[in-house]
Design an enzyme around this catalytic site. Structure first.
Site, short mmCIF file in Angstrom:
data_model
loop_
_atom_site.label_atom_id
_atom_site.label_comp_id
_atom_site.label_asym_id
_atom_site.label_seq_id
_atom_site.Cartn_x
_atom_site.Cartn_y
_atom_site.Cartn_z
N HIS A 1 -1.25 1.63 7.12
CA HIS A 1 -1.86 1.58 5.80
C HIS A 1 -1.77 2.97 5.18
O HIS A 1 -1.77 3.98 5.89
CB HIS A 1 -3.32 1.13 5.90
CG HIS A 1 -3.98 0.98 4.56
ND1 HIS A 1 -3.56 0.09 3.61
CD2 HIS A 1 -5.05 1.64 4.02
CE1 HIS A 1 -4.33 0.18 2.54
NE2 HIS A 1 -5.23 1.12 2.76
N CYS A 10 0.83 -1.21 0.00
CA CYS A 10 0.00 0.00 0.00
C CYS A 10 0.86 1.26 0.00
O CYS A 10 0.49 2.27 -0.61
CB CYS A 10 -0.94 -0.01 1.20
SG CYS A 10 -0.09 -0.11 2.79
#
Length: 785
Positions: free
Chosen positions: A736, A410
């Site tokens: 993330h 990510c």
């Protein structure tokens, strides 16, 4: 042994068994009279059976032969329906013009050889013919019986030789009374012989005797995995052993030459497989290759060949088990077909030795890492293109596409989306041609190649006219994103270039990955630039100031204070040294993202020393409680700070201060909000605090260096936000990343979370949120919009 009664030699059988197993005679092969070219016999005696090999390599004397008839034949010993079990078969007459013979099957009985013959293959109507035998109603066969007549059509006798009840390649070919005599003896290779026989079978192979009797023999034990192919031509015999087994592949057998013979057939041996012609029309019809090969052994590949005729060969494989039978009766009653004895026929193409059957394929050496530019023929073309490239800052409208994340990528996907939304970066990579692997198998620029490929994944969209831009939200909802894809070639760069980011357990950081990309692209372009100017010493230094020698310092001191481009540095022994500003090597990457900061150190009773440092991302410390906005962080960056604990060589503590200013502003300014604080214990904590950032950012003059304040106008120090990379989570681990990008073609913002793409409003970009915090801010200069 009496020959007039219904007697048999291999055990006691009932009348039903006799009628079932031995009622049908079989066709056999007749040999020429013994007074011309006949066989020489070798008898081998073992504990459980007797073995006789035969050939035609000697002339038997009339008085020493045990054969009393001019017409005779020798039949098989393995097939229970073969006629040797019936002792009252009458011999058949030999056809004078016969050129092909079916089999060499013989038996040994005490004290003489029993000579049996059925009808010839041509005599289909006789009781011993194979055609009549095939037309008979099939009866119940014993467990060990091998059906060798399944491929023969009605009324046609097989043309292959039959040995031990199976098709074999060692048949007699072209033997007639007109054959020439041998001028030399061909030694027979005494290797045990095996044919395609079922399990628990015993093989008796006889030869005609020579000289006194058949008592001269070689004591060789029969081995199930070592077949020997016996072949007879007009005036010669070759016994070629071919060794096969469960643990050994076929071995190449050597055909021994002979002299003074006139043969009409071509013989060949390749890896223990004997090539024999099937008749007079060998060149037209081809050659058959018959070998016994274990199913567990490796597949043998032909390496040598002697015939010049191209042929189609058939290879039969079986796995016979070498277990001696107690008696023939027990063999017929107790033997069971094994699953491993299935015959597999493989069609292979045989080629003459002029063209090798095995052409080693040249393996292309694939290098994982980049090759030197000297080994890359395309490098010079890319270098010339980058040397003359002009950056294009015109906004581009691209169809948005998500990026599939099958791992922990990510932080990479978020960075890639921000770079795709950067117009000069997109136009730069689109100006470089994309080469396929066949056009460019080895590359010296893997980083450039990967990003050229990435930018080509996105297609252009028409930019809406200004009249419709007011309805931006409606236009955005009418645009559909493209299909998501996985940029595996980008992920692979971490291992190809061997970055520290690929180390196991290392923190995955979007800012660090951005630096990895920009520095990698810059270094590759620098190497290409050096290819055009190999003698330019300045190109050997990527970025950094050049330090002058002491003589140059003295000369500079004599000339005066120096110009604005000079900077001072504290050298060894706290001696002031004057150095000119370094000539930084520019690349298209530095022209887009590269800026410079000026760091000045102030010290009492000493000259000021200044250093110029290049940057791709401007590091902003936000740890102080006073910092609430990006402007606060920028002002804190240029604030003068004191350095504690600095002492001279006399151990006296001296007060030193340092100040950083912006020397040069890049077209694309990336601000890094330093949210991760590393403690002395080695741990890492995230600063969870909201930092306000504007869409339009103005760099005040107080942030600039004194020498450039008057040179940089307001339009050159005003920036507009076009991408934000967010960090999600409250800790440094298990994080993330997502990205918000401005799409000029959509006249709005998109929020991209890996492969998910959705439309958001501008206030959602700058609005603080508890679930995510801004980590990287991408700005563009408004004068270049």
């Amino acid at each position: 042994m009496a020959v007039n009664g219904a007697q048999y030699i291999f055990g006691e059988f009932s009348p039903d068994e006799f009628n079932q197993f031995f009622v049908t005679p079989r066709c056999s092969v007749e040999l020429p009279p013994y007074n011309e070219t006949v066989s020489c016999g070798i008898k081998s005696t073992n504990e459980e059976y007797q073995r006789i090999e035969f050939g035609v390599n000697e002339v038997i004397e009339t008085e020493s032969s045990v054969l009393n008839n001019t017409d005779y034949s020798i039949s098989s010993t393995l097939n229970p329906q073969a006629p040797e079990f019936i002792l009252s078969c009458a011999p058949a007459q030999k056809t004078p013009d016969e050129t092909n013979y079916n089999s060499i099957d013989c038996q040994f009985s005490d004290p003489t050889l029993t000579l049996d013959s059925g009808s010839n293959a041509e005599n289909d109507g006789l009781s011993g013919g194979l055609g009549q035998r095939e037309r008979k109603k099939k009866k119940k066969r014993p467990p060990g019986y091998y059906s060798y007549l399944e491929d023969v059509s009605d009324g046609v006798a097989p043309t292959e030789a039959l040995v031990n009840g199976h098709a074999n390649s060692s048949g007699l070919n072209s033997i007639g009374t007109e054959d020439t005599e041998l001028t030399g003896d061909i030694p027979s290779l005494a290797t045990p012989r095996t044919c395609n026989s079922p399990d628990n079978s015993v093989d008796f192979v006889h030869e005609a005797v020579s000289d006194d009797s058949v008592s001269s023999a070689l004591d060789n034990t029969r081995t199930a995995g070592q077949p020997e192919v016996c072949r007879v031509t007009n005036s010669e015999q070759f016994c070629i052993p071919s060794e096969t087994g469960r643990d050994s592949p076929l071995r190449t057998a050597v055909v021994q030459p002979y002299a003074g013979t006139d043969t009409t057939e071509s013989l060949g041996v390749t890896n223990g497989q004997t090539l024999e012609s099937s008749g007079e029309d060998t060149a037209a019809n081809g050659v058959e290759l018959h070998t016994v090969e274990s199913t567990d052994s490796d597949q043998a590949k032909p390496e040598e060949a002697s015939p010049t005729t191209e042929a189609t060969a058939t290879v039969a494989g079986s796995v016979p088990v070498n277990q001696p039978a107690k008696s023939w009766a027990s063999l017929f009653h107790n033997s069971k077909p094994s699953a491993s004895t299935s015959v597999v026929y493989v069609e292979t193409k045989y080629t003459p030795p002029a063209t090798s059957t095995l052409v080693p394929e040249k393996q292309v050496e694939v290098k994982e890492g980049p090759v030197p530019v000297s080994e890359d023929p395309v490098a010079i073309k890319i270098a010339e293109l980058l040397e003359n490239v002009k950056l294009v800052h015109k906004p581009v409208s691209l169809q948005p596409r998500g990026l599939i994340n099958k791992g922990n990528w990510c932080y990479i996907n978020a960075t890639l989306q921000a770079l795709v939304a950067c117009p000069p970066m997109y136009h730069l990579m689109k100006s470089i041609p994309m080469y396929s692997k066949s056009q460019r198998p080895c590359t010296s620029t893997p980083m450039i190649d990967s990003f050229v490929r990435l930018m080509n994944e996105f297609t252009n969209m028409p930019v809406p006219p200004k009249a419709k831009q007011a309805l931006g939200d409606k236009i955005v909802r009418d645009i559909r994103p493209g299909a998501a894809f996985e940029p595996t070639y980008i992920y692979r760069l971490l291992t190809v270039i061997k970055s520290s980011l690929s180390e196991k357990g290392r923190q995955e950081d979007a800012e660090e990955y951005l630096g990895f990309i920009l520095n990698g692209l810059h270094e590759e372009m620098l190497t290409l630039k050096k290819l055009l100017s190999p003698h330019n010493e300045k190109l050997s230094v990527s970025n950094g100031p050049e330090v002058q020698t002491v003589r140059e310092e003295e000369e500079q001191d004599e000339q005066g204070e120096g110009s604005e481009d000079e900077w001072e540095q504290v050298g060894p022994r706290n001696k002031s040294s004057v150095t000119r500003q370094a000539d930084f090597v520019q690349t298209p990457i530095t022209d887009i993202f590269g800026g410079h900061i000026r760091s000045v150190v102030y010290q009492q009773s000493s000259k000021e020393s200044a250093t110029l440092q290049p940057f791709f991302t401007l590091q902003l410390d936000i740890q102080s409680d006073k910092i609430r906005t990006v402007q606060d962080a920028l002002e804190s960056l240029v604030a003068r700070e004191s350095v504690q604990g600095y002492t001279t060589k006399t151990k006296q503590e001296v007060e030193i201060s340092r100040r950083v200013t912006l020397e040069e502003l890049p077209p694309v300014l990336v601000l890094h909000l330093k949210r991760f604080v590393y403690e002395k214990t080695g741990g890492c904590q995230k600063l969870i605090k909201n930092i306000e950032y504007p869409v339009d950012l103005e760099i005040s003059k107080e942030l600039l260096s004194p020498g450039v304040k008057s040179k940089i106008f307001k339009g050159q120090r005003t920036y507009r936000l076009f991408a934000v990379v967010y960090h999600h989570g409250n800790s440094a681990t298990g994080d993330h990343y997502t990205t918000d990008v401005f799409q000029i073609g959509l006249n709005g913002w998109l929020r991209i979370d890996d492969q998910a793409v959705k439309v958001i409003n501008q206030y959602q970009v700058v609005k603080p949120s508890a679930e995510r915090t801004a980590y990287l801010l991408y700005y563009r200069r408004v004068d270049l919009l």
